[in-house]
Design an enzyme around this catalytic site. Structure first.
Site, PDB file in Angstrom:
ATOM      1  CB  SER A 142      -0.962  -0.033   1.194  1.00  0.00           C
ATOM      2  OG  SER A 142      -1.952   0.950   1.073  1.00  0.00           O
ATOM      3  CD  GLU A 236      -5.912  -3.700  -3.997  1.00  0.00           C
ATOM      4  OE1 GLU A 236      -5.477  -2.600  -3.604  1.00  0.00           O
ATOM      5  OE2 GLU A 236      -5.215  -4.706  -4.115  1.00  0.00           O
ATOM      6  CG  HIS A 266      -5.850  -2.026  -0.069  1.00  0.00           C
ATOM      7  ND1 HIS A 266      -5.020  -1.573  -1.066  1.00  0.00           N
ATOM      8  CD2 HIS A 266      -5.300  -1.562   1.086  1.00  0.00           C
ATOM      9  CE1 HIS A 266      -4.034  -0.880  -0.553  1.00  0.00           C
ATOM     10  NE2 HIS A 266      -4.176  -0.859   0.759  1.00  0.00           N
TER      11      HIS A 266
END
Length: 293
Positions: A142, A236, A266
């Site tokens: 991320s 996502e 995610h």
């Protein structure tokens, strides 16, 4: 079976909505991480990595000279060694490498470029410890994925030896949130939405232009970077970030492999104890790292 597994995880996430307070948000992410225990055969050792709190993990079979330097997710404002310990330990097992997770400084207390400075300090620590750059894999999830790419750009521009490869899981590389899936995937993404990312970006940037390449490495010149593995779920809002990063890397003549995992959310590798695709993604990342380090 895979779809029912991901549905159970979605239900768990919906039952634990993100709180409003910063301290509570940080605790929520750490609590997600501590749902799963680290395997009992993993050795854990805290360390000061060039002034940055860090932690070694090592599973049986790890080569002592092969290291994954991992940068956790959390939007630059949350996440920790604690939140990602169990997942990083498993990634190290699959890669047959030791892992070093950095507890880099977080915004809003420490906005850009604090996290980048800490990532660079952690990498220099490995070199100073006698680990050859050819045996280091840089990795991040991320925001940590975006930070990993920014770290590579900074290392290249400083003329430092680059790691052998980089593994980016669900990378956030565009702090403007300009990708089309930011909206098209919003109905199916249980974790990351535009409004939340805008809050995170504001805290981290602290007035810096979001198109600054070391904040949003989608806008960086990527030539000369090492081979890159990008893993992302099809469900996502950050899908476009991953796809555009792969395209930019390819245009810069970087060897890049993009894996889009159907129906995955995610940071789905975080849920590998419950999720077959998470285990498969970690196995693929481990094979990628083994082949290059």
């Amino acid at each position: 079976m895979g779809q029912s597994e991901i549905d159970l995880i979605r239900a768990m996430l919906h039952s634990q909505p993100r709180p409003a307070g910063l301290a509570e948000r940080r605790e929520r992410l750490d609590a997600l991480g501590t749902r799963y225990a680290v395997a009992p055969d993993v050795r854990i050792e805290p360390v000061d990595a060039g002034g940055v709190p860090a932690e070694w993990t090592q599973a049986p079979g790890a080569r002592p000279d092969r290291v994954i330097l991992f940068l956790h997710g959390g939007g630059y404002v949350s996440g920790s060694i604690r939140s990602h310990r169990y997942m990083v330990a498993e990634a190290g097992r699959q890669a047959q490498a030791r892992t070093l997770v950095l507890g880099y400084r977080l915004a809003p207390e420490h906005p850009f470029p604090a996290a980048l400075e800490d990532a660079l300090a952690g990498y220099r620590f490995l070199l100073a410890s006698g680990i050859a750059s050819a045996h280091i894999a840089l990795a991040g999830e991320s925001a940590g994925g975006g930070l990993a790419v920014a770290t590579l750009v900074s290392l290249r521009d400083a003329g430092m030896p680059l790691p052998a490869c980089v593994w980016c899981s669900s990378p956030w590389v565009d702090l403007e949130m300009s990708g089309p899936t930011m909206d098209s995937k919003a109905p199916v993404d249980p974790l990351i939405q535009r409004g939340y990312l805008e809050e995170l970006a504001s805290a981290y940037l602290h007035g810096t232009d979001p198109r600054t390449p070391l904040c949003s490495p989608l806008h960086a010149e990527l030539h000369g970077l090492p081979p890159m593995l990008i893993q992302v779920g099809s469900a996502e809002t950050l899908l476009s970030d991953a796809v555009r990063l792969a395209e930019a890397a390819g245009e810069a003549d970087v060897r890049v492999e993009l894996q889009v995992w159907p129906n995955m959310i995610h940071a789905f590798s975080l849920f590998f104890p419950q999720l077959a695709q998470g285990r498969q993604a970690l196995e693929a990342a481990g094979a990628f790292i083994r082949s290059l380090t």
